[in-house]
Motif scaffolding. Structure first.
Motif, short mmCIF file in Angstrom:
data_model
loop_
_atom_site.label_atom_id
_atom_site.label_comp_id
_atom_site.label_asym_id
_atom_site.label_seq_id
_atom_site.Cartn_x
_atom_site.Cartn_y
_atom_site.Cartn_z
N ASN A 102 0.82 -1.21 0.00
CA ASN A 102 0.00 0.00 0.00
C ASN A 102 0.86 1.26 0.00
OD1 ASN A 102 -2.35 -1.49 0.04
ND2 ASN A 102 -2.78 -1.18 2.20
N VAL A 103 1.91 1.27 0.81
CA VAL A 103 2.78 2.45 0.86
C VAL A 103 3.48 2.65 -0.48
CG1 VAL A 103 4.73 3.56 2.00
CG2 VAL A 103 3.08 2.26 3.35
N ALA A 104 3.93 1.55 -1.07
CA ALA A 104 4.58 1.65 -2.38
C ALA A 104 3.60 2.15 -3.44
CB ALA A 104 5.15 0.29 -2.77
N GLU A 105 2.40 1.65 -3.42
CA GLU A 105 1.38 2.10 -4.38
C GLU A 105 1.07 3.58 -4.19
OE1 GLU A 105 -0.14 0.69 -6.86
OE2 GLU A 105 0.34 -1.44 -6.67
N GLY A 111 3.66 10.21 -7.28
CA GLY A 111 4.81 10.65 -8.06
C GLY A 111 6.03 10.95 -7.22
N ILE A 112 6.25 10.16 -6.18
CA ILE A 112 7.40 10.36 -5.29
C ILE A 112 8.71 10.23 -6.08
CG2 ILE A 112 8.69 9.27 -3.40
CD1 ILE A 112 6.39 11.00 -2.42
N GLY A 113 9.66 11.13 -5.79
CA GLY A 113 10.92 11.15 -6.52
C GLY A 113 11.98 10.22 -5.99
N HIS A 114 11.89 9.82 -4.73
CA HIS A 114 12.86 8.88 -4.15
C HIS A 114 12.16 8.12 -3.02
CE1 HIS A 114 17.22 8.16 -2.50
NE2 HIS A 114 16.59 7.03 -2.82
N PHE A 115 12.10 6.81 -3.17
CA PHE A 115 11.42 5.93 -2.22
C PHE A 115 12.48 5.08 -1.53
CE2 PHE A 115 9.14 1.97 -1.14
CZ PHE A 115 7.97 2.46 -0.58
N GLU A 142 9.65 -5.90 -1.53
CA GLU A 142 10.70 -5.46 -2.46
C GLU A 142 10.30 -5.73 -3.91
OE1 GLU A 142 14.73 -6.57 -1.96
OE2 GLU A 142 14.67 -6.55 0.23
N GLN A 143 9.75 -6.91 -4.15
CA GLN A 143 9.37 -7.28 -5.51
C GLN A 143 8.27 -6.38 -6.05
OE1 GLN A 143 12.16 -8.95 -6.17
NE2 GLN A 143 10.92 -10.19 -7.54
N HIS A 144 7.36 -5.96 -5.19
CA HIS A 144 6.30 -5.06 -5.64
C HIS A 144 6.86 -3.67 -5.95
CE1 HIS A 144 2.01 -4.29 -6.18
NE2 HIS A 144 2.26 -3.07 -5.73
N ILE A 145 7.81 -3.23 -5.14
CA ILE A 145 8.46 -1.94 -5.42
C ILE A 145 9.14 -1.98 -6.78
CG2 ILE A 145 10.34 -0.43 -4.67
CD1 ILE A 145 9.68 -1.36 -1.77
N ALA A 146 9.80 -3.10 -7.07
CA ALA A 146 10.48 -3.25 -8.36
C ALA A 146 9.48 -3.28 -9.51
CB ALA A 146 11.31 -4.53 -8.37
N ALA A 147 8.35 -3.94 -9.30
CA ALA A 147 7.33 -4.04 -10.35
C ALA A 147 6.74 -2.67 -10.68
CB ALA A 147 6.23 -5.00 -9.93
N LEU A 148 6.67 -1.79 -9.67
CA LEU A 148 6.16 -0.45 -9.90
C LEU A 148 7.19 0.47 -10.55
CD1 LEU A 148 4.28 0.17 -6.50
CD2 LEU A 148 3.22 -0.17 -8.75
N ASP A 149 8.43 0.00 -10.62
CA ASP A 149 9.54 0.77 -11.19
C ASP A 149 9.72 2.09 -10.45
OD1 ASP A 149 11.68 1.01 -12.92
OD2 ASP A 149 10.53 2.09 -14.44
N TRP A 207 22.24 6.95 -4.80
CA TRP A 207 21.54 5.91 -4.06
C TRP A 207 20.34 5.30 -4.76
CZ3 TRP A 207 22.59 3.42 0.53
CH2 TRP A 207 23.74 3.84 1.20
N ILE A 208 19.69 6.01 -5.65
CA ILE A 208 18.53 5.41 -6.34
C ILE A 208 19.00 4.21 -7.15
CG2 ILE A 208 16.85 5.78 -8.19
CD1 ILE A 208 16.42 8.59 -7.11
N GLY A 209 18.33 3.10 -6.96
CA GLY A 209 18.69 1.86 -7.62
C GLY A 209 19.57 0.94 -6.79
#
Length: 308
Positions: A102-105, A111-115, A142-149, A207-209
């Motif tokens: 939910n937080v990732a979604e 449109g968060i610039g850095h998660f 983690e996998q859901h965060i990656a799927a959302l790119d 740090w992103i990525g």
């Protein structure tokens, strides 16, 4: 939508990690929106007094998370695990995953610039071996965060030094857990995780990525007990709780202890210190805060025992 490049949302702000992240972000000059289900609670009030903007939001309510994240540039996410202080008795790993998703979604929708997400060390070993449930749940998030790119940083700390400050480990005048006495365990101070998270927000291009495991020290439970006893000036023996006794209460928790006693965390401590040279070892952590927290807990249980 105009983003405020000095605003970071902290989900889970009133927990140990959330408070540490908020502290370091505020100290570094960020504007912090501290999310909590109870803005009038003790921890939320304390955060407001330090300069955070306390905002009501719940991790089970995506709409409230999106509203809280609108216009912010960064978002820090951490979820409780099963048995964490303050969680409902029926809180499950599925609840943890759903909250993390939910937080990732919400970050994606806003449109968060850095998660920045706090996972756990070795979660990425999920595909190679059977892992404890708390590691698998973090990996699923983690996998859901990656799927959302999402433009994300994944922090994977080991067990926290703060686990040794309360009833989880301090019982009947002993330090007592399911960990084997002579097996080294990797540990880290929560404050150092907060500092690394703030560093990640300060250097997004670097740090992103990134996905990085973090650890500050490696000691056996016997060594941990000895260090605490020395800091407090008291005898503190270490006594292992039999795994079968733990299994009678929770199969998942029993397996987690067995895993720690055989495979366990393998974070690179020198690499962590390269990122943050001030990363505390256990003795250093005891000096400013750890010993006083443990002493306060022991005093409270002693008083409670006298009143019983």
């Amino acid at each position: 939508m105009k983003l405020s490049h000095k605003t970071v949302v902290v989900a889970g702000a009133t927990g140990l990690q959330g408070r540490a992240v908020t502290h370091h972000l505020l100290r570094d000059g960020w504007h912090v929106r501290a999310l909590t289900r109870d803005p009038n609670g003790t921890q939320a009030t304390a955060l407001a007094q330090t300069g955070a903007q306390v905002v009501r939001a719940q991790m089970e309510d995506v709409d409230s998370l999106v509203a809280a994240a609108e216009g912010a540039w960064g978002l820090f996410s951490v979820q409780p695990t099963v048995g964490s202080p303050g969680t409902a008795p029926d809180f499950s790993t599925e609840d943890e995953v759903r909250w993390g998703v939910n937080v990732a979604e919400a970050a994606h929708a806003a449109g968060i610039g850095h998660f920045v997400f706090t996972s756990v060390a070795e979660a990425d070993r999920h595909l190679d071996e059977k892992l404890p449930a708390n590691l698998v749940s973090k990996w699923r998030i983690e996998q859901h965060i990656a799927a959302l790119d999402l433009p994300a940083t994944i922090l994977r700390p080991v067990s926290f030094m703060e686990n040794f400050t309360g009833g989880y480990a301090l019982r009947n005048g002993n330090l007592s857990t399911g960990l084997a006495p002579e097996v080294p365990q990797q540990i880290m101070a929560v404050d150092d995780v907060g500092a690394v998270a703030a560093l990640a927000f300060a250097r997004p291009k670097e740090w992103i990525g990134r996905e990085i495991s973090l650890a500050g020290d490696e000691l056996t439970p016997v060594q941990i007990a000895a260090a605490i006893g020395k800091a407090l000036g008291i005898p503190l023996p270490y006594v292992q709780v039999p795994i079968d006794a733990i299994r009678a209460l929770s199969e998942d928790f029993a397996y987690a202890n067995e895993w720690l006693n055989t495979d366990g965390y393998r974070a690179d401590i020198p690499a962590t210190r390269k990122i943050r040279p001030a990363t505390m070892d256990f003795g250093t952590w005891l000096e400013p805060t750890g010993a006083s927290q443990i002493a306060a807990f022991l005093d409270s249980t002693r008083i409670a025992g006298q009143d019983a």
